[in-house]
Design a protein around this motif. Structure first.
Motif, PDB file in Angstrom:
ATOM      1  N   SER A   1      -4.186   2.419 -10.556  1.00 42.78           N
ATOM      2  CA  SER A   1      -3.850   2.813  -9.546  1.00 42.78           C
ATOM      3  C   SER A   1      -4.830   3.231  -8.144  1.00 42.78           C
TER       4      SER A   1
ATOM      5  N   SER B   1      -6.572  -1.754   0.248  1.00 37.86           N
ATOM      6  CA  SER B   1      -7.473  -0.538   0.744  1.00 37.86           C
ATOM      7  C   SER B   1      -7.856  -2.022   2.260  1.00 37.86           C
TER       8      SER B   1
ATOM      9  N   LEU C   1       1.005  -0.658  -0.192  1.00 36.23           N
ATOM     10  CA  LEU C   1       0.306  -0.079  -0.437  1.00 36.23           C
ATOM     11  C   LEU C   1       1.250   1.258   0.145  1.00 36.23           C
TER      12      LEU C   1
ATOM     13  N   MET D   1      -5.182   0.408  -5.464  1.00 35.96           N
ATOM     14  CA  MET D   1      -5.269   0.565  -3.793  1.00 35.96           C
ATOM     15  C   MET D   1      -6.022   0.879  -2.608  1.00 35.96           C
TER      16      MET D   1
END
Ligand SMILES: Cc1cc2nc3c(=O)[nH]c(=O)nc-3n(C[C@H](O)[C@H](O)[C@H](O)COP(=O)(O)OP(=O)(O)OC[C@H]3O[C@@H](n4cnc5c(N)ncnc54)[C@H](O)[C@@H]3O)c2cc1C
Length: 445
Positions: free
Chosen positions: A350, A358, A316, A354
């Motif tokens: 991206s 997450s 991350l 992400m």
């Protein structure tokens, strides 16, 4: 090692922060109304610093604009009027609009007077957006609009919509579209809410039956709407991808519908003694600081010792850092008068990645309590108390929303197609869609 460019960047960012902080010291006053505060912020160029100076901005690069937002937040002042007006409509009109349109529409966006929504997607036109069927028929100085839009985020608060509609069916589909600033408060407009699994009702269906839009509100010229639309989509992809100018600019909602403009500005600023609870509704800013947030969460409950969680936290962090470096590359290219092709698409991909990561690492950190999601404030308080973790609701909200970013602003598959065809030069799929008249294309029944 610090390079000369890094050193220059750092000093120009420090100057910017100093200038803004001095301005905030003179101008921020929690006692004035939200409307007065946004007038000050917007007309000084701090609401939309990415925009050029002739469009109420400061012509800053994206990462400097993100810094402006952070500085306003750190200072404890109310942030700029968020929403799709600032993120999408303002930069689009700044690019394609006349100065009169900029002075009307962009001014009302940066000062929070009007809220906007994006009237693009239709039940039969999402990825194939140029296949839209909502029609705009010329009638004197006006166009008559009839059609349906769907997935209209925040349409329930919007005063105006970025509307794309078909103005010519006898040319190929991309060439017969026009782009309008559409008044949502008129007879014939019906906004119907759609509830999501997060518990929020952010989306809407919008029905338009013989609505009217004046020619003065045509942005970028008749039948030139596809080029204008691409500007909006480019800002959606790069803006959401980098966390710069998210759809969630602050707790106060711009525009007449939400009725926040006459209220005390200080009432919308979070008190610093409370944990900062981030919105789970979406937007890049909610994920921009993901790594730091999840590292703190994992340290807080000891799961940071788990090697698989540590590995995901590193991934991350790495994606966040790559995004930051890419922003710097774009800034350097822009300064040299160049462009790096495909960057908005990469930024958007991206962000999708992400968000999914997450979701996974957040739920792994929460463990069994990640199965509890609160849908109301009362439920949130009960869950916070039962788990002892005031961030649990934010993580589960983000997890339930995580499917969204890979769809909106053009799906991940569409971003990859664009990179393949327009950046890498791979052959396009064979079809006649771009050359045949729209009226001759096969349609869904
Ligand atoms: C959170 C959220 C907010 C949104 N907000 C708005 C908004 O405010 N205003 C608005 O107008 N719209 C909004 N949308 C709608 C969004 O833009 C569309 O959902 C999106 O463009 C995809 O269109 P679709 O849903 O019709 O899916 P489809 O286009 O039907 O796609 C279905 C699947 O097929 C794949 N696919 C389609 N074509 C291709 C292809 N050529 N190559 C490879 N794969 C393909 C897609 O990737 C997808 O997986 C929002 C969506 C979400 C999730």
């Amino acid at each position: 090692m610090t390079t000369t460019t890094d050193a220059n960047d750092a000093s120009s960012t420090t100057d910017l922060v100093d200038e803004l902080t001095a301005w905030l010291e003179t101008n921020w006053d929690p006692e004035i109304t939200v409307g007065e505060w946004w007038q000050r912020l917007g007309l000084a160029g701090w609401s939309a610093p990415l925009l050029p100076t002739h469009a109420y901005g400061r012509g800053l690069a994206r990462n400097d604009a993100v810094k402006v937002g952070e500085t306003i937040g750190d200072f404890g002042a109310l942030s700029a009027p968020g929403g799709l007006g600032l993120l999408l409509a303002a930069p689009t009109i700044a690019t394609h609009g006349t100065q009169e349109q900029i002075d009307l529409f962009v001014r009302e966006i940066v000062t929070g007077v009007k809220g906007w929504c994006q009237l693009f997607s239709e039940p039969g036109a999402g990825s194939d957006l140029a296949g839209l069927t909502c029609k705009a028929i010329e009638d004197g100085d006006e166009f008559v609009i009839t059609g349906q839009k769907v997935w209209t985020s925040l349409g329930q608060y919007a005063d105006l919509g970025m509307l794309i509609a078909r103005t010519n069916v006898e040319v190929p589909k991309h060439q017969g579209i026009s782009y309008f600033a559409f008044d949502m408060h008129q007879p014939g407009v019906e906004v119907r809410g759609l509830r999501e699994m997060t518990g929020h009702a952010m989306f809407n269906e919008v029905f338009m039956e013989e609505c009217r839009v004046h020619k003065d509100a045509l942005i970028g010229g008749l039948n030139n709407g596809w080029a204008v639309t691409n500007t909006t989509l480019m800002h959606e992809r790069s803006g959401l991808g980098s966390g710069g100018g998210s759809a969630h600019g602050g707790l106060a909602i711009p525009g007449a519908v939400a009725d926040n403009l006459g209220r005390r500005a200080g009432d919308f600023v979070r008190s610093t003694d409370k944990p900062k609870r981030r919105s789970s509704g979406g937007g890049g800013a909610a994920f921009g600081a993901s790594a730091k947030l999840f590292i703190d969460l994992a340290k807080g409950n000891g799961t940071v010792a788990d090697p698989t969680i540590r590995q995901d936290l590193m991934r991350l962090y790495t994606i966040g850092e790559l995004g930051r470096f890419n922003n710097l590359r774009v800034k350097a290219a822009k300064a040299a008068g160049k462009e790096i092709k495909g960057m908005p698409n990469i930024a958007k991909l991206s962000m999708s990645e992400m968000t999914r990561l997450s979701r996974d690492v957040g739920l792994a950190i929460l463990g069994a309590s990640g199965m509890l999601h609160a849908y109301t404030d009362d439920q949130r308080a009960a869950v916070d108390q039962a788990t002892g973790n005031p961030f649990g609701g934010m993580v589960t909200g983000m997890a339930l929303f995580a499917q969204g970013p890979s769809i909106y602003g053009g799906t991940d598959q569409i971003q990859k197609n664009i990179i393949g065809e327009r950046v890498l030069g791979l052959p396009k799929e064979a079809n006649t869609d771009k050359t045949a008249r729209f009226s001759e294309l096969p349609k869904n029944a």
